[in-house]
Motif scaffolding. Structure first.
Motif, PDB file in Angstrom:
ATOM      1  N   TYR A  18       0.821  -1.208   0.000  1.00 21.33           N
ATOM      2  CA  TYR A  18       0.000   0.000   0.000  1.00 21.33           C
ATOM      3  C   TYR A  18       0.857   1.261   0.000  1.00 21.33           C
ATOM      4  CZ  TYR A  18      -3.105   3.668   1.563  1.00 21.33           C
ATOM      5  OH  TYR A  18      -3.794   4.858   1.661  1.00 21.33           O
ATOM      6  N   ASP A  19       1.900   1.302   0.824  1.00 25.80           N
ATOM      7  CA  ASP A  19       2.716   2.516   0.931  1.00 25.80           C
ATOM      8  C   ASP A  19       3.366   2.884  -0.397  1.00 25.80           C
ATOM      9  OD1 ASP A  19       2.050   2.831   3.601  1.00 25.80           O
ATOM     10  OD2 ASP A  19       3.799   1.728   4.318  1.00 25.80           O
ATOM     11  N   ASP A  20       3.862   1.868  -1.117  1.00 23.18           N
ATOM     12  CA  ASP A  20       4.471   2.128  -2.429  1.00 23.18           C
ATOM     13  C   ASP A  20       3.434   2.667  -3.416  1.00 23.18           C
ATOM     14  OD1 ASP A  20       6.913   1.213  -1.508  1.00 23.18           O
ATOM     15  OD2 ASP A  20       6.575  -0.833  -2.245  1.00 23.18           O
ATOM     16  N   LEU A  21       2.280   2.030  -3.420  1.00 19.18           N
ATOM     17  CA  LEU A  21       1.229   2.471  -4.352  1.00 19.18           C
ATOM     18  C   LEU A  21       0.705   3.856  -3.979  1.00 19.18           C
ATOM     19  CD1 LEU A  21      -0.720  -0.874  -4.847  1.00 19.18           C
ATOM     20  CD2 LEU A  21       0.951   0.189  -6.385  1.00 19.18           C
ATOM     21  N   ARG A  22       0.596   4.117  -2.706  1.00 16.83           N
ATOM     22  CA  ARG A  22       0.138   5.435  -2.251  1.00 16.83           C
ATOM     23  C   ARG A  22       1.136   6.515  -2.677  1.00 16.83           C
ATOM     24  NH1 ARG A  22      -4.296   8.270  -1.320  1.00 16.83           N
ATOM     25  NH2 ARG A  22      -3.955   9.838   0.243  1.00 16.83           N
ATOM     26  N   TRP A  23       2.429   6.212  -2.559  1.00 19.16           N
ATOM     27  CA  TRP A  23       3.471   7.148  -2.985  1.00 19.16           C
ATOM     28  C   TRP A  23       3.337   7.433  -4.477  1.00 19.16           C
ATOM     29  CZ3 TRP A  23       7.943   6.456  -6.106  1.00 19.16           C
ATOM     30  CH2 TRP A  23       8.868   7.501  -6.031  1.00 19.16           C
ATOM     31  N   LEU A  24       3.077   6.388  -5.262  1.00 16.29           N
ATOM     32  CA  LEU A  24       2.882   6.576  -6.699  1.00 16.29           C
ATOM     33  C   LEU A  24       1.599   7.357  -6.982  1.00 16.29           C
ATOM     34  CD1 LEU A  24       4.005   3.116  -8.080  1.00 16.29           C
ATOM     35  CD2 LEU A  24       5.155   5.315  -8.399  1.00 16.29           C
ATOM     36  N   GLN A  25       0.557   7.079  -6.208  1.00 11.49           N
ATOM     37  CA  GLN A  25      -0.697   7.804  -6.414  1.00 11.49           C
ATOM     38  C   GLN A  25      -0.525   9.297  -6.145  1.00 11.49           C
ATOM     39  OE1 GLN A  25      -3.857   7.007  -3.634  1.00 11.49           O
ATOM     40  NE2 GLN A  25      -5.413   7.910  -4.947  1.00 11.49           N
ATOM     41  N   GLN A  26       0.212   9.621  -5.113  1.00 10.45           N
ATOM     42  CA  GLN A  26       0.430  11.026  -4.779  1.00 10.45           C
ATOM     43  C   GLN A  26       1.203  11.758  -5.865  1.00 10.45           C
ATOM     44  OE1 GLN A  26       2.286  10.483  -0.966  1.00 10.45           O
ATOM     45  NE2 GLN A  26       0.346  10.574   0.131  1.00 10.45           N
ATOM     46  N   GLY A  27       2.009  11.032  -6.616  1.00 13.85           N
ATOM     47  CA  GLY A  27       2.786  11.655  -7.681  1.00 13.85           C
ATOM     48  C   GLY A  27       2.192  11.469  -9.063  1.00 13.85           C
ATOM     49  N   ALA A  28       1.012  10.839  -9.135  1.00 14.68           N
ATOM     50  CA  ALA A  28       0.373  10.599 -10.429  1.00 14.68           C
ATOM     51  C   ALA A  28      -0.243  11.897 -10.931  1.00 14.68           C
ATOM     52  CB  ALA A  28      -0.686   9.505 -10.302  1.00 14.68           C
ATOM     53  N   ASP A  29       0.494  12.596 -11.792  1.00 13.51           N
ATOM     54  CA  ASP A  29       0.060  13.909 -12.252  1.00 13.51           C
ATOM     55  C   ASP A  29      -0.599  13.881 -13.629  1.00 13.51           C
ATOM     56  OD1 ASP A  29       2.437  13.192 -13.388  1.00 13.51           O
ATOM     57  OD2 ASP A  29       3.361  15.167 -13.255  1.00 13.51           O
ATOM     58  N   THR A  30      -0.739  12.686 -14.214  1.00 18.24           N
ATOM     59  CA  THR A  30      -1.417  12.583 -15.508  1.00 18.24           C
ATOM     60  C   THR A  30      -2.492  11.509 -15.435  1.00 18.24           C
ATOM     61  OG1 THR A  30       0.085  10.896 -16.389  1.00 18.24           O
ATOM     62  CG2 THR A  30       0.705  13.214 -16.743  1.00 18.24           C
TER      63      THR A  30
END
Length: 133
Positions: free
Chosen positions: A37-49
């Motif tokens: 979850y933490d890895d995916l959450r980090w990616l979600q927070q940076g998903a700008d497109t």
């Protein structure tokens, strides 16, 4: 001159903190590995497109994490789905108990039904036990 350079590098550093490279999302599409979850959450927070959000959304579906039993993953799935327009957010209206009780009292008075009187008035109504007509 020094102040301008510092501002430039500070802005660049902030951009690097807030935006994830596309290669991370490409990897998610190709891998069968499970990520926490933490890895995916980090990616979600940076998903700008939109494309990055769709990759994450697809990843959660691929690993069947779109089930309410996986609370944190499901919450992420819903957030991404709302952002992408796949899931409609339900809006709830909060109604104070006092209004509900007043409405129920009016129903009892208007209905004149024995069932309403027997079941509604045996519970506390605005702090008064056993109020009757």
């Amino acid at each position: 001159m020094f102040g301008e350079m510092k501002t430039f590098f500070d802005t660049y550093a902030e951009h690097r903190r807030n935006h994830r490279p596309s290669s991370y999302y490409s990897y998610l599409e190709k891998t069968s590995n499970f990520h926490g979850y933490d890895d995916l959450r980090w990616l979600q927070q940076g998903a700008d497109t939109r494309e990055k959000k769709e990759v994450l959304y697809g990843y959660l579906e691929k690993h069947e994490l779109n089930d309410p039993q996986y609370k944190r993953f499901y919450s992420m799935y819903e957030e991404l789905g709302e952002d992408l327009g796949y899931i409609k957010k339900e809006e709830y209206v909060s109604i104070p108990k006092s209004l509900i009780l007043d409405y129920m009292k009016e129903m009892v008075e208007d209905d004149d039904s024995d069932w309403y009187r027997a079941n509604f008035y045996k519970h506390s109504l605005n702090g008064k036990e056993g109020t009757s007509r």
